[in-house]
Enzyme design. Structure first.
Site, short mmCIF file in Angstrom:
data_model
loop_
_atom_site.label_atom_id
_atom_site.label_comp_id
_atom_site.label_asym_id
_atom_site.label_seq_id
_atom_site.Cartn_x
_atom_site.Cartn_y
_atom_site.Cartn_z
CG HIS A 4 -36.84 25.25 -36.00
ND1 HIS A 4 -36.83 26.00 -34.86
CD2 HIS A 4 -36.76 23.95 -35.60
CE1 HIS A 4 -36.75 25.19 -33.80
NE2 HIS A 4 -36.69 23.95 -34.24
CD GLU A 64 -38.47 29.65 -37.72
OE1 GLU A 64 -38.69 30.06 -36.56
OE2 GLU A 64 -38.98 28.62 -38.16
CB CYS A 98 -36.92 28.66 -31.31
SG CYS A 98 -35.67 28.36 -32.58
CB CYS A 143 -35.48 30.49 -35.86
SG CYS A 143 -35.28 28.76 -36.35
#
Length: 143
Positions: free
Chosen positions: A70, A72, A98, A101
Site C-alpha cells: 500500500h 503508506e 486499512c 497500514c
C-alpha cells in the site's frame, strides 16, 4: 499555525498525493501518500508491487495480488531506509488506511493522518484514533 493556513497546506499536500497516485501501475485503485514533517516532505509512496517484481498489481481474475504494498507502507518503508524519522509527522493519503497500514502508521510515530476518500472498512481509522493519532478527512480539494 492558523486553521485556514493549515487547511491550505493540507489541500496542497493532498493534491500532490493525488498526482503521486498516478504513478501506480495498479488498475483497480491508485493510491498516493506523502509524509510531511516540519513542513518538509520526507517521503512519498504509491501502491504497487515490491522492488524487482513485475508491475502487475492484479491477478488474471482482476483481484489485487496479496503482496502488493500500500502507498503508506511504501512511504514509511522509504523513511526506514533513510536518515529521516516519522516521529511527529503527518501522513497525507488519497484513501484512508486499512488495518495493517494503521498499525505501521502508529508504530512509525506519525501523529496525524489526512485523507481524501474513506476506505470501505473504517477499523483502521478507529484504531488510529484510539492510539491518539489525529485523523482528518478533506473530501473536497477544490476549496
Amino acid at each position: 499555525m492558523k486553521k485556514e493556513k493549515q487547511l491550505k497546506y493540507d489541500i496542497a499536500y493532498l493534491k500532490m498525493a493525488t498526482e503521486w497516485a498516478q504513478l501506480s501501475y495498479c488498475k483497480r485503485r491508485k493510491v498516493g501518500a506523502l509524509i510531511v514533517r516540519d513542513r518538509m516532505i520526507i517521503s512519498d509512496g504509491y501502491n504497487g508491487t515490491p522492488s524487482g517484481f513485475e508491475n502487475y498489481c492484479e491477478d488474471d481474475d482482476g483481484y489485487t495480488k496479496w503482496y502488493v504494498l500500500h502507498a503508506e507502507a511504501n512511504a514509511i518503508l522509504k523513511v526506514a531506509g533513510s536518515t529521516q524519522s516519522c516521529a511527529g509527522a503527518t501522513l497525507y493519503i488519497t484513501m484512508s488506511p486499512c488495518q495493517n497500514c494503521s498499525k505501521l502508521i502508529h508504530q512509525s510515530g506519525i501523529k496525524r493522518v489526512v485523507y481524501v476518500e474513506a476506505y470501505k472498512d473504517d477499523s483502521g481509522l478507529q484504531f488510529l484514533q484510539k492510539a491518539g493519532v489525529q485523523v482528518d478527512q478533506i473530501a473536497n480539494l477544490d476549496q
